[in-house]
Design a protein around this motif. Structure first.
Motif, PDB file in Angstrom:
ATOM      1  N   ALA A   4      36.153  39.198  30.567  1.00  0.00           N
ATOM      2  CA  ALA A   4      35.620  38.157  31.426  1.00  0.00           C
ATOM      3  C   ALA A   4      34.488  38.719  32.269  1.00  0.00           C
ATOM      4  N   ASP A   7      35.146  37.361  38.092  1.00  0.00           N
ATOM      5  CA  ASP A   7      36.509  37.620  38.539  1.00  0.00           C
ATOM      6  C   ASP A   7      37.374  36.376  38.331  1.00  0.00           C
ATOM      7  N   THR A   8      38.670  36.584  38.116  1.00  0.00           N
ATOM      8  CA  THR A   8      39.619  35.499  37.969  1.00  0.00           C
ATOM      9  C   THR A   8      40.587  35.573  39.137  1.00  0.00           C
ATOM     10  N   THR A  10      43.580  36.050  41.407  1.00  0.00           N
ATOM     11  CA  THR A  10      44.714  36.948  41.222  1.00  0.00           C
ATOM     12  C   THR A  10      45.664  36.873  42.388  1.00  0.00           C
ATOM     13  N   ARG A  21      46.858  43.586  39.280  1.00  0.00           N
ATOM     14  CA  ARG A  21      46.524  42.169  39.358  1.00  0.00           C
ATOM     15  C   ARG A  21      47.614  41.376  38.622  1.00  0.00           C
ATOM     16  N   PHE A  23      47.985  37.721  37.321  1.00  0.00           N
ATOM     17  CA  PHE A  23      47.319  36.451  37.095  1.00  0.00           C
ATOM     18  C   PHE A  23      48.310  35.290  37.013  1.00  0.00           C
ATOM     19  N   SER A  44      40.735  41.725  34.170  1.00  0.00           N
ATOM     20  CA  SER A  44      40.592  40.372  33.636  1.00  0.00           C
ATOM     21  C   SER A  44      40.601  40.328  32.116  1.00  0.00           C
ATOM     22  N   PHE A  47      43.805  38.781  30.997  1.00  0.00           N
ATOM     23  CA  PHE A  47      44.181  37.445  31.446  1.00  0.00           C
ATOM     24  C   PHE A  47      44.837  36.638  30.324  1.00  0.00           C
ATOM     25  N   GLN A  63      43.538  47.407  37.616  1.00  0.00           N
ATOM     26  CA  GLN A  63      42.124  47.330  37.972  1.00  0.00           C
ATOM     27  C   GLN A  63      41.653  48.716  38.401  1.00  0.00           C
ATOM     28  N   GLN A  68      34.279  45.031  39.186  1.00  0.00           N
ATOM     29  CA  GLN A  68      34.659  43.731  39.734  1.00  0.00           C
ATOM     30  C   GLN A  68      34.895  43.837  41.240  1.00  0.00           C
TER      31      GLN A  68
END
Length: 256
Positions: A4, A7-8, A10, A21, A23, A44, A47, A63, A68
């Motif tokens: 990705a 960022d998503t 978290t 992280r 998700f 990510s 994810f 991470q 990110q």
């Protein structure tokens, strides 16, 4: 399982550092899966794995510093340094059976964290390694010593980075330090002989991966007394990007 770019959202549990992280938190799950990204990768990337496996398991993605939301931190340039830090960070998460899943650099790092945990008397439920030869099988690699063009050419050949990143000079400027640091960590890693792991090991590899021969993949059997299984998929180093459902099913079966 394509990386990705943005960022998503978290969930980070207070007091447990910035390394993990979640998700799709599954606090009531009976088991936990911890995912370790490849060189240049970030949390990510996993994810889709988290979405597919939760709530069967509580999935954490690691991470690394320097990317990110941790992009302002110094990148680690040593597998040992990463493994030492992650061992301490992950100990509080062993309130239920834990399985590790790592791809490429992540496989090597997951193995080294597993070794450190066993020295502390903490054993994994299982280890799933993907796209990486056994630690005892070394090659002389110097990609991290080349210029940016050579490093990018290697990455393109492995198809490991989103094309949107490769085509955006500003994004490339942001991610190159992390990619180079990761490659240095991988290519300067030296395996130290020690006791085999006690947990079962599942080895996943692509049949056309230039980074791993089948003999190098089979050599993972030397690193565990808990049982070993090899699954070969069609494709190259990032075979899992196009076979996400099959890979996720294999990992979920290994969790069981």
């Amino acid at each position: 399982m394509t990386e990705a770019v943005q960022d998503t959202t978290t969930t980070i549990t207070p007091g447990r550092g910035d390394w993990t992280r979640r998700f799709h938190p599954a606090p009531d799950a009976e088991r936990r899966l911890v995912c370790f990204p490849h060189a240049g990768g970030s949390a990510s990337y996993f994810f889709p794995v988290s979405r597919a496996i939760a709530p069967y398991a509580d999935v954490l993605a690691i991470q690394y510093p320097g990317r990110q939301d941790r992009r302002h931190e110094a990148c680690a340039e040593s597998i040992d340094a990463l493994a030492d830090a992650l061992t301490a960070e992950l100990l509080p998460w062993f309130d239920r059976p834990v399985t590790f899943f790592g791809h490429s650099m992540g496989a090597m790092l997951a193995f080294e964290v597993a070794r450190r945990l066993e020295r502390r008397g903490v054993a994994l439920n299982g280890l799933c390694v993907s796209g990486r030869r056994a630690p005892s099988r070394s090659r002389e690699e110097r990609v991290h010593l080349g210029g940016d063009e050579a490093l990018l050419a290697h990455i393109v050949r492995l198809s490991g980075t989103d094309s949107r990143v490769l085509g955006d000079p500003d994004l490339l400027h942001l991610v190159m330090p992390a990619i180079r640091a990761d490659y240095k960590a991988v290519e300067t890693y030296t395996y130290t002989d020690g006791p085999p792991l006690s947990c079962p090991v599942l080895v996943l590899t692509g049949d056309d991966d230039p980074q791993v021969t089948l003999d190098e993949a089979r050599a993972w059997a030397e690193h565990t007394d808990g049982g070993y299984e090899l699954k070969v998929f069609p494709g190259g180093h990032f075979y899992l990007n196009s076979l996400a459902a099959d890979v996720t099913a294999a990992v979920r079966a290994h969790l069981g």
